[in-house]
Write an enzyme that holds these catalytic residues in place. Sequence first.
Site, PDB file in Angstrom:
ATOM      1  N   TYR A  19       2.958   4.004  -3.087  1.00 33.47           N
ATOM      2  CA  TYR A  19       1.496   4.082  -3.131  1.00 33.47           C
ATOM      3  C   TYR A  19       1.089   4.735  -4.447  1.00 33.47           C
ATOM      4  CZ  TYR A  19       1.169   2.985   1.876  1.00 33.47           C
ATOM      5  OH  TYR A  19       1.232   2.370   3.099  1.00 33.47           O
ATOM      6  N   HIS A 205      -5.372  -3.989  11.539  1.00 31.51           N
ATOM      7  CA  HIS A 205      -4.204  -3.714  10.690  1.00 31.51           C
ATOM      8  C   HIS A 205      -3.063  -3.068  11.454  1.00 31.51           C
ATOM      9  CE1 HIS A 205      -1.949  -2.816   7.048  1.00 31.51           C
ATOM     10  NE2 HIS A 205      -1.760  -1.600   7.524  1.00 31.51           N
TER      11      HIS A 205
END
Length: 423
Positions: A19, A205
Site C-alpha cells: 500500500y 468489497h
Amino acid sequence: MTHDFLSDQYEIPAKSTSYFCSFHFPPEMDRKHHIVAYEPVIQEGSEAFVHHIILYGCYDVTKAHLKDSDKTQGECYTNEMPEFADSCSSVTFGWAVGATKFHLPPDAGFPLGTDDQQSPEFFMMEVHYDNPQKISGVVDSSGLRMTYTPTLRPNDVGVLQSGGVYGIVVPPKQEKFRITGYCHSSCTKEWVPEGGVTFFAYTLHSHLLGVDIKVEHYRDEQPLHILAEDKHYDFNYQELRQFQQNPKILPGDTLKVTCTYSSLSRERVTVGGLATEEEMCLAFFFYYPKGDVGVCQSFPGFLFNHFDGLYTGLGIQPEVVNYDSYSLVSVYEALDNISDWTDEKVVTVQKACEKTYPVTYCLDNSGHMYNYDVFNPEDYPPIEVEEEDGEYCAGIISVGSRFKVNFLLFLSSLLAARSLYAL
C-alpha cells in the site's frame, strides 16, 4: 475542469501486497465547487499491478500540516506516514479493478473548496498494489482524475463505510462460511439527520474468498429489505453501482453486511486484514446530504471476551486472549496453529461469528470515535425473500411485513495505525 492526483514514479515493491500513500493539495479555488465525476488514470504497463486507488479527505487539519511535513509519501500504515495521517480517514472517492468512470447524479456533488469542514484541506491517496509474482523494477505513476465545476448542485455527497475487517476468521476447506458486520442503530441515531439521508450508489468489497455479499436494512429491529446483494461476487470486477430505487436511511436504522466465503482452496485459516490473501467484508455507500461520519462498523464480540466459547472450543489457551497482553496478532497466530479443522471446530467458529454480541462504533470524518455499543445480533435475523432468476446484483429487494468490554483499549491500538481499514 479536471485535476489529476498521481503517484510520482513509485517503484512497486517486490512483494505480494503493498500500500503506497501520498498526500496532495486540491486545485486552488476562491469559492465552493462540486466534484461531479471521477475516473482512474492507470499508467500503461501497470494494469496488472494496480488493484485499487482511494482518495481520502483530510479533515480537522490545515494545509500547514502538509506544507511543514517532510513525510509526504511512503508505505501506508507505517512510520513513513506523518502523524496527521489519522485525520485522513474519510473516503472521498475511489476506484477498484473492473470499474470505469463514474458520474455523480445531477443533483449531488462532492464539496470542494469550502471553509466549513465540509470539504478537506488536502487529500491522501492510497494505491493498493497486487504483485503475487513479486516482480521487481516496475515504476508506477497511476492515480485518479476528478472532474469539478463551480456550478453547484443541490446536495453535498458523503461516503459511509460499513461492515468489518479485523476479527474475520474463515476456516479452510469450507464451501460456504459467513461473516457479518453492522452499522448499528446506536450509531445512525447520532449522525443521520431527522429527515434521513438518501443512498444513491454502493460498492461491495471482499478479497479472494468472497462469493456473495449482502446488505440488509432494519428499522426498529424489524426487517425492511435487502438493500444490496451480489450473489456472484468477483474480486476482479468491483464496479460502483447505482440503486434501482434510492433508499432512505433514518436515525436509528441498522445495516447488516454479510459476506459468504468459499475457502475450498485454502489449507490454513484465513483471517481479516489488509493483504490480498487475507479477507474483508465491507460495503461503501454514497449518500446525501453529507454528514460528519466516515465509518460505521463492528468487531465480533469474541475479540473482547476471553471467556468466549470460541477459545475453549478450539483449545486456545487463555493467556493468548489475556487483556494484559492481548494482541490481535496473538489470536491470529493461535488460530493459524490449528491444523485439524474438524466439523465441530468449524461450527464453533461460525457460531462465534454469528452469535457473540458485536461491538459497533462510529468514526467521524477526521477519524475520531464518537459512539460505540454492544448489542444482540439475534435482534437482526436474516431477511428471506423469494429468489428471482437473474437477480444477482440487486439494489433493494423489498420484504414487506414478512416477517462492557475492553473495547476502547483495543480500538485505540488499531487507530494508532489508522483506523479506517483500507481495501
